[in-house]
Design a protein around this motif. Structure first.
Motif, PDB file in Angstrom:
ATOM      1  N   ARG A  61      15.846  -2.349   3.743  1.00 39.76           N
ATOM      2  CA  ARG A  61      15.817  -1.829   5.104  1.00 39.76           C
ATOM      3  C   ARG A  61      16.372  -2.845   6.107  1.00 39.76           C
ATOM      4  O   ARG A  61      16.547  -2.539   7.282  1.00 39.76           O
ATOM      5  CB  ARG A  61      14.388  -1.440   5.493  1.00 39.76           C
ATOM      6  CG  ARG A  61      14.334  -0.424   6.600  1.00 39.76           C
ATOM      7  CD  ARG A  61      12.991   0.260   6.693  1.00 39.76           C
ATOM      8  NE  ARG A  61      11.957  -0.582   7.274  1.00 39.76           N
ATOM      9  CZ  ARG A  61      10.728  -0.172   7.518  1.00 39.76           C
ATOM     10  NH1 ARG A  61      10.376   1.059   7.199  1.00 39.76           N
ATOM     11  NH2 ARG A  61       9.835  -0.970   8.048  1.00 39.76           N
ATOM     12  N   ARG A  76      13.044  -0.255  13.312  1.00 39.62           N
ATOM     13  CA  ARG A  76      14.272   0.444  13.695  1.00 39.62           C
ATOM     14  C   ARG A  76      14.105   1.234  14.990  1.00 39.62           C
ATOM     15  O   ARG A  76      15.057   1.446  15.737  1.00 39.62           O
ATOM     16  CB  ARG A  76      14.674   1.419  12.590  1.00 39.62           C
ATOM     17  CG  ARG A  76      15.187   0.779  11.334  1.00 39.62           C
ATOM     18  CD  ARG A  76      16.702   0.597  11.397  1.00 39.62           C
ATOM     19  NE  ARG A  76      17.157  -0.008  10.151  1.00 39.62           N
ATOM     20  CZ  ARG A  76      17.427   0.687   9.061  1.00 39.62           C
ATOM     21  NH1 ARG A  76      17.299   2.003   9.058  1.00 39.62           N
ATOM     22  NH2 ARG A  76      17.840   0.071   7.970  1.00 39.62           N
ATOM     23  N   PRO A  89      14.486   4.886   8.883  1.00 42.64           N
ATOM     24  CA  PRO A  89      14.113   3.772   8.005  1.00 42.64           C
ATOM     25  C   PRO A  89      13.791   4.203   6.585  1.00 42.64           C
ATOM     26  O   PRO A  89      13.351   3.384   5.778  1.00 42.64           O
ATOM     27  CB  PRO A  89      12.875   3.188   8.700  1.00 42.64           C
ATOM     28  CG  PRO A  89      12.294   4.325   9.464  1.00 42.64           C
ATOM     29  CD  PRO A  89      13.445   5.186   9.886  1.00 42.64           C
TER      30      PRO A  89
END
Length: 759
Positions: free
Chosen positions: A166, A513, A62
């Motif tokens: 992101r 993530r 990330p």
């Protein structure tokens, strides 16, 4: 064993200062990575999680957008990547009880470091109008609140939909689809504050607003110029690529106002030799004056034109347009004036020229040091001129390499997160989904802040990020946010944007993530695009931090169903159930994603097409690569003032503060420091260790002040200074932006240093 978050904010009023380092990574980076990871995750979780970072069957880091090699190490992450993963996979939790114990007024007085250290958000939270505390709210009620405020708007253009870099490709595609079906192109994103200047310049000159190199090109280059970038802190895995390039015979020129340890010597922790001896990277360090990069490349171009046989005449003839106008401007430039603007010696420029002329394959890499000035777009155009002169675009080992920050910031833009969409993209959306998307341009970041400030925007919705801390002119930005009717943030962790709110506010917690994403259609994965146009899958493996979290795609789908209702032409329920259905639609809308699901199922994913790189075809208005001939600009600084650049510390990624040290620059236990050349400090009568207020000066006459900074005598370029953001964003005027791209000019702020009242 994982540790508890700090109860109180650490004292930062006496930073400790030592000599800056001249080598990066090594044993210290390993030790620091594991220490921070274990503090957040504990030993077992650290091992299980870090070994999946950036693996073909794992999750994408990330942190930054640097690409992965085909053959990967078991530890395919850097120190700052480990910190980013640790803070997402942390065992610390921010529960409703935390918000009950901490009124918003208390949280607003805390540092960004303290807020981020508290852990993962576990429940949707709501701040009613007039209330002092956030309170838990159901997802259904949260979406009702957003729908109520949007329904009350006079126009969809009174809503702003911001995106952090992101956000996955799937979530970004759905998010822009929702906004456009609602009826607005108000889709600002973090690119507006970083590489918008790169995209603007590259789209005009080569026809594609992305870099033209792959990772293998760096390994094949003869010469790599790294300008306005500090990879040792901001993109540490890039150092491995530079080390390999050096081993293959490349030479490296670094161009920066500050010497950076990562570009001096790299101790690669993946090999015994790397750990013990390391590799020297930079062959020539050009310590340029802030804002002097355009002048440097114009001067090099002038010298290339004066050298017999140096220009690739066949390439210029067959593939470029505008050479005569550019060449006339370059030849007419005053070399002494250009040299003065750079702050360099003629000897150093001649050394650089010799290296340029001996290279058949040259790459120029850059980051925020080139993109955040008033004249950033013409600066990057001049870089393109430099590469075009010798045919260094469209062949192996050569090209443009803007190094992106957030791990999917480039992918978000590819998916349509842009306030000025191309007509062809809107046509494709209309054909695929059967609604007419709006054609009028929307707000970028700076224009969104103005609209909120002026009451022209009333709802602000952020898909990730920390908008308040990332944006310029902090006092103006915060006042603008407080004028909104509703502010909404989709987040994994607490940050300052959650405590600078509109009349009402929502915090919507989402999966990270690292976490498993299970929907009604089964376990899902998402995709990302790295800085070099590689698209690959990302699969989390950890159990979610809370059973109350929703994924980003699920949040968008449920929000869209509630706001748009039964009349929507988009199958939102199907998209939430099965992300493969989203990718099927992306494949039909966005060129380069044909057969998306099948291609991304291959380990490592696939590379997107890039006409200049792949075919030496330039899809510009002229059908060729365009030389440009902009006047050379550089900042002018009044006597007694310095030119300040904002930058990151080593314990930082964008606005996320992992710790209070900047190891490579010798700073410990504090962030309010200003780096000043000893001779400049002597002339300004500023002793090392004294405390000053930084006061920016701009044409509007408004005093913008950042108080209480410790002066550190440091080997910066003369006349230049540096200090960390977001603490110094208060000094950057909202209207001080780059021409064309409208990016905040955070790297060239004229300041005066006044003795602090606290000194």
């Amino acid at each position: 064993m994982a540790t508890k978050p700090p109860k109180g904010d650490p004292v930062q009023d006496a930073p400790q200062v030592a000599e800056p380092k001249h080598v990066a990574v090594g044993f210290r980076a390993i030790r620091n990575s594991l220490r921070m990871a274990q503090q957040q995750m504990g030993a077992k979780r650290t091992a299980l999680t870090l070994l999946r970072v950036n693996q073909k069957d794992g999750f994408d880091c990330p942190g930054c957008a640097w690409p992965e090699p085909e053959h990967r190490s078991p530890a395919e992450f850097c120190e700052n990547g480990a910190k980013a993963v640790a803070e997402e996979a942390t065992l610390r939790r921010v529960t409703p009880e935390f918000f009950a114990a901490h009124p918003v007024a208390d949280l607003a007085g805390r540092s960004g470091y303290w807020l981020g250290q508290q852990g993962r958000l576990t429940h949707p939270m709501y701040l009613p109008e007039g209330a002092g505390h956030y309170e838990p709210v159901t997802w259904e009620r949260a979406f009702d609140i957003v729908a109520e405020e949007i329904a009350a708007l006079g126009s969809p253009d009174e809503a702003v939909f911001y995106t952090s870099g992101r956000t996955s490709n799937e979530a970004a595609f759905l998010y822009q689809l929702f906004a456009r079906e609602l009826g607005t192109n108000n889709l600002p994103d973090c690119s507006n504050m970083c590489h918008e200047s790169s995209g603007s310049a590259l789209s005009e000159t080569i026809g594609v607003g992305k870099g033209s190199v792959l990772l293998e090109d760096l390994h094949q280059a003869d010469l790599i110029i790294v300008a306005g970038q500090n990879p040792g802190t901001n993109h540490p895995r890039m150092l491995t690529a530079l080390e390999k390039a050096k081993a293959n015979g490349a030479r490296i020129i670094s161009v920066n106002p500050l010497p950076e340890a990562g570009l001096e010597r790299f101790k690669n922790p993946q090999t015994a030799k790397g750990l013990t001896v390391g590799a020297a990277l930079t062959d020539l360090f050009l310590q340029i004056r802030i804002g002097g990069d355009q002048a440097l490349f114009r001067l090099l171009n002038q010298l290339i034109l004066q050298t017999r046989g140096a220009v690739d005449e066949a390439f210029v003839r067959d593939h470029t347009h505008g050479f005569e106008g550019f060449a006339a401007a370059a030849r007419a430039a005053d070399p002494d004036e250009l040299l003065t603007a750079t702050g360099l010696s003629r000897e150093d420029v001649d050394k650089a020229l010799t290296m340029v002329l001996s290279s058949e394959r040259t790459i120029v890499c850059w980051a925020m040091g080139l993109t955040q000035h008033k004249h950033s777009v013409p600066t990057i155009r001049e870089v393109v001129n430099f590469l075009l002169l010798r045919g260094n675009i469209g062949r192996p080992g050569a090209g443009v390499c803007p190094v992106r920050g957030h791990s999917n910031v480039q992918g978000d833009r590819t998916m349509g997160i842009v306030e000025r969409p191309a007509p062809a993209f809107l046509d494709a959306l209309e054909k695929e989904f059967g609604f007419a998307p709006p054609r009028e341009h929307g707000y970028d970041v700076v224009r969104a802040i103005r609209a909120l400030r002026d009451g022209e925007a009333k709802v602000f919705f952020a898909m990730g990020g920390n908008f308040v801390s990332a944006s310029p002119d902090t006092e103006v930005t915060e006042a603008a946010m407080r004028r909104a009717r509703l502010t909404v943030h989709v987040s994994t962790k607490l940050n300052r944007s959650h405590v600078v709110t509109g009349a009402r506010a929502l915090i919507l917690p989402t999966l990270g993530r690292t976490e498993r994403d299970v929907q009604d259609g089964g376990e899902q994965f998402v995709t990302v695009e790295d800085s070099m146009g590689m698209v690959h899958a990302s699969r989390g493996r950890l159990e979610p931090a809370s059973r109350h979290l929703l994924s980003e795609p699920a949040i968008v789908c449920r929000l869209a169903r509630r706001v748009l209702g039964a009349d929507s032409r988009v199958p939102w329920e199907e998209f939430e159930r099965d992300y493969g259905a989203i990718r099927d639609r992306i494949a039909r809308v966005i060129p380069g994603f044909e057969d998306f699901n099948a291609r991304v199922a291959r380990p490592g994913g696939f590379v997107l097409p890039h006409a200049p790189r792949d075919e030496r075809r330039f899809p510009t208005a002229t059908g060729k690569a365009n030389f440009t001939a902009a006047p050379v600009e550089f900042p002018e600084v009044p006597e007694g003032r310095l030119l300040l650049q904002t930058l990151r510390s080593h314990d930082q990624y964008n606005t996320t503060i992992y710790g209070l040290d900047d190891r490579y620059r010798g700073i410990r236990n504090g962030r309010r420091v200003v780096l000043v050349h000893p001779e400049d400090a002597r002339e300004l009568k500023l002793a090392d260790g004294s405390y000053v207020d930084l006061v920016s000066e701009w044409r509007d006459g408004v005093e913008r002040r950042a108080p209480g900074f410790r002066v550190v005598h440091y080997p910066t370029a003369r006349g230049c200074a540096a200090a960390y953001y977001p603490e110094t964003n208060v000094l950057v005027p909202l209207d001080a932006t780059a021409d064309t791209s409208n990016t905040p000019a955070s790297k060239s702020v004229v300041v005066r240093l006044e003795q602090s009242a606290t000194d």
